[in-house]
Design an enzyme around this catalytic site. Sequence first.
Site, PDB file in Angstrom:
ATOM      1  N   LYS A  42       0.814  -1.217   0.000  1.00 44.61           N
ATOM      2  CA  LYS A  42       0.000   0.000   0.000  1.00 44.61           C
ATOM      3  C   LYS A  42       0.852   1.274   0.000  1.00 44.61           C
ATOM      4  O   LYS A  42       0.474   2.268  -0.623  1.00 44.61           O
ATOM      5  CB  LYS A  42      -0.962   0.010   1.187  1.00 44.61           C
ATOM      6  CG  LYS A  42      -0.320   0.162   2.550  1.00 44.61           C
ATOM      7  CD  LYS A  42      -1.364   0.195   3.644  1.00 44.61           C
ATOM      8  CE  LYS A  42      -0.731   0.320   5.024  1.00 44.61           C
ATOM      9  NZ  LYS A  42      -0.005   1.589   5.209  1.00 44.61           N
ATOM     10  N   THR A  43       2.002   1.239   0.685  1.00 35.91           N
ATOM     11  CA  THR A  43       2.844   2.442   0.715  1.00 35.91           C
ATOM     12  C   THR A  43       3.358   2.764  -0.677  1.00 35.91           C
ATOM     13  O   THR A  43       3.410   3.928  -1.089  1.00 35.91           O
ATOM     14  CB  THR A  43       4.024   2.254   1.685  1.00 35.91           C
ATOM     15  OG1 THR A  43       3.516   1.945   2.982  1.00 35.91           O
ATOM     16  CG2 THR A  43       4.855   3.519   1.768  1.00 35.91           C
ATOM     17  N   ASP A 228      -3.838   7.454   4.727  1.00 35.82           N
ATOM     18  CA  ASP A 228      -3.329   6.101   4.974  1.00 35.82           C
ATOM     19  C   ASP A 228      -3.935   5.563   6.269  1.00 35.82           C
ATOM     20  O   ASP A 228      -4.316   6.333   7.159  1.00 35.82           O
ATOM     21  CB  ASP A 228      -1.805   6.157   5.084  1.00 35.82           C
ATOM     22  CG  ASP A 228      -1.165   4.780   5.085  1.00 35.82           C
ATOM     23  OD1 ASP A 228      -1.838   3.797   4.720  1.00 35.82           O
ATOM     24  OD2 ASP A 228       0.026   4.692   5.458  1.00 35.82           O
ATOM     25  N   GLU A 229      -4.026   4.242   6.384  1.00 29.56           N
ATOM     26  CA  GLU A 229      -4.526   3.578   7.602  1.00 29.56           C
ATOM     27  C   GLU A 229      -5.887   4.148   8.025  1.00 29.56           C
ATOM     28  O   GLU A 229      -6.124   4.453   9.197  1.00 29.56           O
ATOM     29  CB  GLU A 229      -3.514   3.725   8.754  1.00 29.56           C
ATOM     30  CG  GLU A 229      -2.110   3.223   8.446  1.00 29.56           C
ATOM     31  CD  GLU A 229      -2.000   1.710   8.424  1.00 29.56           C
ATOM     32  OE1 GLU A 229      -3.045   1.026   8.495  1.00 29.56           O
ATOM     33  OE2 GLU A 229      -0.870   1.203   8.323  1.00 29.56           O
ATOM     34  N   GLN A 259      -7.359  -4.878  10.009  1.00 30.99           N
ATOM     35  CA  GLN A 259      -6.235  -4.428  10.827  1.00 30.99           C
ATOM     36  C   GLN A 259      -6.608  -3.240  11.715  1.00 30.99           C
ATOM     37  O   GLN A 259      -5.736  -2.484  12.150  1.00 30.99           O
ATOM     38  CB  GLN A 259      -5.043  -4.075   9.930  1.00 30.99           C
ATOM     39  CG  GLN A 259      -4.515  -5.266   9.144  1.00 30.99           C
ATOM     40  CD  GLN A 259      -3.256  -4.932   8.374  1.00 30.99           C
ATOM     41  OE1 GLN A 259      -2.188  -4.708   8.938  1.00 30.99           O
ATOM     42  NE2 GLN A 259      -3.373  -4.907   7.047  1.00 30.99           N
ATOM     43  N   ARG A 617       2.774 -10.364  10.608  1.00 28.90           N
ATOM     44  CA  ARG A 617       4.094  -9.719  10.733  1.00 28.90           C
ATOM     45  C   ARG A 617       5.188 -10.673  10.276  1.00 28.90           C
ATOM     46  O   ARG A 617       6.312 -10.255   9.997  1.00 28.90           O
ATOM     47  CB  ARG A 617       4.378  -9.312  12.185  1.00 28.90           C
ATOM     48  CG  ARG A 617       3.445  -8.300  12.833  1.00 28.90           C
ATOM     49  CD  ARG A 617       3.195  -7.098  11.995  1.00 28.90           C
ATOM     50  NE  ARG A 617       1.969  -7.261  11.199  1.00 28.90           N
ATOM     51  CZ  ARG A 617       1.647  -6.513  10.168  1.00 28.90           C
ATOM     52  NH1 ARG A 617       2.466  -5.560   9.768  1.00 28.90           N
ATOM     53  NH2 ARG A 617       0.527  -6.704   9.496  1.00 28.90           N
TER      54      ARG A 617
END
Length: 713
Positions: A42-43, A228-229, A259, A617
């Site tokens: 996504k970044t 973002d997020e 998330q 993770r």
Amino acid sequence: MEPLAQDSLASSIFAGLNPEQRAAVETTEGPLLILAGAGSGKTRVLTSRIAYLIGVCGIPADQILAVTFTNKAAGEMKERVEKLLGPVAHQCTIGTFHSVGVRILRKEIGHLGRSRGFVIYDDADTISVVKEVLKSEGLDPKVHDPRRIRWQIDQWKNAGLLPAAAEEQANDLDAQLCARLYAKYQRKLAESEALDFGDLLLLTAELFRRHPRVLQYYQQKWTYILVDEYQDTNGVQYGIVSQLAAAHRNLCVVGDPDQSIYAWRGADIRNILDFENDYADTRVIKLEQNYRSTQPILAAASAVIANNRDRKDKRLFTDREGGTPIRFFEAEDDREEAQFVVRNMLTANRQNHIRYGHQAILYRTNAQSRVFEEELMKYDVPYTIVGGQRFYDRAEIKDVMAYLRLLVNPKDDAALRRIVNKPTRGIGKASFDKVEELAARQGISLLEAMKMACGLQLVGRSTAKLADFVALHAGLAHLRTGHALEDLIAEVLAKTGYLRALEQEDTPESEARLDNLRELLSSARDFHSANEDELEGEERTELELYLDQVALISDLDGYEDRADRVSLMTVHSAKGLEFPIVFLVGREERIFPHASSSRDEGGLEEERRLCYVAMTRAMEHLFLSCASQRMQWGERSYQSPSRFLQEIPDEWVETLGSAARGPRTRTGSPEAARNSTTAMRRTCRRTIRPARAASRSGRWCAIRSSGAGRSSP
């Protein structure tokens, strides 16, 4: 930009993007919801989209606003955009919600009748203010917990509620008391020309609401907004984004409902789940290809999160073939669990040459770290605790910051209280109490009250000492202009006697503090170098900008990816990080899911999302462990395996036998190790104590068939 140059830039932007990522970059107009699964890049999509808007679509860089939740993430976005576009990237506004709020309020807060010279209070400062408010109300802080009251105030601010609105919603005596204290707390902050973290957003939203022309200015300034997020936004952040995007509706939000793990600090998962209702013409693009984890890890995590109802369906996949199964181990007790973890870490490092920095231990609560720390120290395994004390939270650093804050804002009573006797000046409590009484009676700041007390000879023999402090502050204030930041800090350390006092102590502790102060001078030098260009067009002075930056640093911003140290952290702290090997420990009922979050369906779903975040993770190897017995609160308790374990399909899990009694015990034959399908299988031989291992055969199936609700003896 020339067409050929545009084509070349477009080619570099799109290089390596999959079809969904490319579609997300090219969809520039109107509302866009990008559902980005864990590890889906996504970044890269966000930064490519910014570069595409500027370099290909010709949108001026200063019309783009991109907001995220940590300075680290914002810094990474800036670096990536700069690599694609060059210096023009500096014209974009890329930062956290709070840093954007500070930038707006430094310029516009006068519309709310407040001073642009405000300071930003940290947790310790705000607790001190709550205690002052309780004292003024005649309430005992031992009875009325200041932290609980501050938490309630934070919740109201996260929801976008000012004191009057909070009072309207208060439906019992306790809430009514908190609302009354909230109003007085806000007045105290205003008197000190201070804002807390919540105010940075609450007052920005209030500014836009009360002053439409100010809002219109920023709507015209930022015609393309990226968030973002988005699943982590709270009520007031949702409101600010909605206000800014209302005119042009060029709003791109990126996030993953699976998330969303911060409800305890006000995050509202409905913001992302209802985005299509808020913007009827929304285009939705799903990023489902995972570039981080192996198939067993991805499939297991997806199977767990599929049990949640409040989510948007995604089907994550990876092109990576193979991968070792998830390894599950149930220890007799927490000590054996720690031995199992450290033993596998040592094997991975010594036999498979996997760096300690590529391994992490994730747990649900900080209290779980002790037994792992003890075992790591026992075998000289270097480690770091993520989320521990930050550099800027150390006492000596906070003391110097308080001196600097008082130079910027002489009304900062919290800063003055901290440093009035640091180093010791002999200003007694009785004398300072008289100063505080005078300040309260006259409605003035403590520094003004000190000056008045000296003139009135109010404190007898302490008058000269108070006068010395007032003169010291005045002398340092003159140094603000014409001195570089590093030189100003050096002058503060010298003229206050702070440096000399530490040198005279001549102890290991004082030497460590001196080292920290030297590092502070280095940070000021680095800050100047990194922000030299920004300072030219900045209304804030270098000192103000520096204090703002320090105030906005979060725990995760201090995380260093060190190759020589194992990382220990809570799952919340691990958000946004990744490691080749992850040990997810304490997988037991009442621990994970946590007892306090298992009482309702919403809390349980957040715990499951937290489990999903923890599992994803891991890049290569994931170990899950639990213990049959655990020492908690000084007593041994019997544990039931977490219900989340039974949600993982059998095909992705390998159940391990007993851990060795110590990390140095060797297991398995050399021939068996050579025949292992992967190098990491050598860490998981099941040949120790075969009788006990046999008794645990089929343990995974037993857990799944019996369920997680086994009663404790």
